[in-house]
Scaffold this active site. Structure first.
Site, PDB file in Angstrom:
ATOM      1  N   THR A  97      10.629   0.266   2.277  1.00 31.91           N
ATOM      2  CA  THR A  97      10.256  -0.448   1.075  1.00 31.91           C
ATOM      3  C   THR A  97      11.164   0.105  -0.010  1.00 31.91           C
ATOM      4  OG1 THR A  97       7.962  -0.451   1.814  1.00 31.91           O
ATOM      5  CG2 THR A  97       8.330  -0.935  -0.503  1.00 31.91           C
TER       6      THR A  97
ATOM      7  N   GLY B  48       1.834  -6.489   3.811  1.00 31.46           N
ATOM      8  CA  GLY B  48       1.471  -5.120   3.433  1.00 31.46           C
ATOM      9  C   GLY B  48       1.148  -5.013   1.947  1.00 31.46           C
TER      10      GLY B  48
ATOM     11  N   GLY C 178       1.302   0.308   4.597  1.00 27.00           N
ATOM     12  CA  GLY C 178       0.754  -0.659   3.647  1.00 27.00           C
ATOM     13  C   GLY C 178      -0.740  -0.901   3.749  1.00 27.00           C
TER      14      GLY C 178
END
Lengths: 310, 310
Positions: free
Chosen positions: B177, B207, B231
């Site tokens: 991410t 997520g 997540g």
């Protein structure tokens, strides 16, 4: 054995006595009573809060009057796309789905996501594939069809307007969502929420009903909350979890925390709507800043009520 | 004029020195430096926190090494489905998208949802239609393609396994991410997050990166936070907003609040990962409970650092 309680809602908004016929009011009251009975019966037999919120929400989804499951509003392409979520306050486990079609009870699919997958949030076609794998009950378009919802949609079709529930008048807002929060005799709590979203919605819009922390939250330490209202504002305010934080970090009661969030925090960003909630001692509250909220509450300490207006 | 600060991340997880070559480490550092420069240059010229987090996140999306935008991982059908969100701490406005394909910079689409629609969260095909209407830049499959990500996916294709980032070994987790949080010289703060999700993900899994309150949150009164990690756990813990509540309701500092959430709250539910954050006085923090987190920070008080390991 602790006090046990169930509280439910069938949406909030500009719900006025003068717009209601006695027949329609009786039908709404009956729908709420059936949902309350479905959940409370389980609690009374020693069932879990989780099972009670699922049963109550399922009953509201099955009732054609409420904008969730059967009787959901129409999206701009004429389909019915539904969102739902559930959270268990004992384990902090949660499940949610967004933009699913043909699922008879979206809240059951949210529960199956929680219990049968490693995920929390599944959306669209993928969520439907997951549902098929777990033999979640589906229905054809006709099942979800309501002549009333269809008329609403036809009035708005081809416009860029989207309405949060029944109405084409934007000044007359109704937020069609259903949900429940419960505390069982073991002191465990849970919450669930389900919706068909906005009439004529487009662009894959998702509101707060499938957002854990916004539309739904549950934690045995604090509260279980299910919200209904202008979803965008509830997401921005992280509404359901905010009630929990006010209780955990500031020591407020359920009622105090819900009033701050609904009357103060939400009002500051024009966030119309309301919520129902319980704590792990069996206290319940129903708070809203709109004209009305379809709501009901029943507890082992003998409180039982169903209300629509302020 | 207040102190201004930018902090960024490119994912967290089992990032070990022994698994890294000097060349790869230099490439990651260069990617982080470019993103930091892209955002900080704007802050230095008097630009807004919002513009800075968008520029930094866009730069990380454009870097093929990070799992967001170009270089996103492959879903189980071989597609690249991306999620992103942004929130402005000054106005509490927010925008998010989930499961979008072919969008060059998903964070720009999240920003356009925030500024050009009445909605907060748009998903899938609907979000892509909205993007087309607003002339958001798209790219063909080849643009997003990375031989490394493709190899990862081929190893997992046909299995039921899904990995949170680069690795097929589940014991060796990386949470791909990217994100940024910034405070500008006017004392406004903002945060943004973007991801390609899990390798071989299926069922429309989403997520925390597109969930306001979980992966992203910003409020001038408290903090701006961007998260990276497992997540599902971040959604259940409403991670980003929890930091804000600990600051607002308990009076904790940014660093104290982030440490409680990452070391205590998340660890209790096996929530591996981390976050970067700022407050409106220009303080910044980077906290994680995994082996490493690609991260960087630069402030007008002369702190500048880029780190990968503990």
């Amino acid at each position: 054995m602790a006090a046990y309680t169930l509280t439910i809602h069938g949406g909030a908004g500009t719900i006025l006595r003068e717009d209601m016929t006695p027949e329609l009011e009786a039908a709404y009251t009956r729908g709420l009573q059936e949902a309350l009975d479905a959940g409370y019966t389980l609690l009374d037999k020693g069932g879990t809060a989780l099972d009670a919120v699922l049963a109550a929400t399922r009953s509201l989804e099955d009732c054609i009057l409420f904008n969730a499951g059967r009787g959901s509003v129409f999206a701009n392409d004429g389909s019915q796309e539904m969102d739902a979520s559930v959270m268990d306050g004992k384990t902090l486990m949660a499940g949610a789905v967004a933009a699913v079609r043909h699922i008879r009870n979206p809240v059951d699919l949210a529960y199956t996501v929680m219990t049968q997958s490693q995920h929390v949030l599944l959306i669209g076609k993928g969520a439907e594939d997951f549902a098929a794998l777990h033999e979640i009950k589906t229905e054809p378009d006709e099942y979800f069809f309501s002549p009333f919802r269809y008329e609403q949609w036809k009035k708005m079709q081809g416009t860029n307007e989207a309405a949060l529930d029944h109405n084409v008048k934007v000044t007359d807002k109704k937020f069609g969502t259903v949900g429940a929060a419960a505390c069982d005799m073991h002191g465990n709590i849970a919450a669930a929420t389900s919706t068909g979203g906005m009439t004529n919605k487009q662009w894959g819009r998702v509101g707060d009903s499938s957002v854990i922390g916004a539309g739904t939250y549950a934690n045995n330490k604090t509260c279980a909350i299910s919200c209904t209202g202008h979803g965008e504002m509830f997401i921005r305010a992280v509404t359901a979890y905010d009630v929990s934080c006010l209780m955990e970090y500031k020591g407020l009661s359920l009622q105090e925390a819900m009033e701050i969030v609904v009357y103060d925090k939400l009002m500051k960003i024009d966030g119309e709507g309301g919520m129902v909630g319980v704590d792990a001692k069996g206290n319940a509250a129903m708070v809203f800043n709109s004209e009305g909220m379809y709501r009901g509450m029943r507890s082992s300490t003998k409180i039982s009520e169903i209300k629509i207006y302020k």
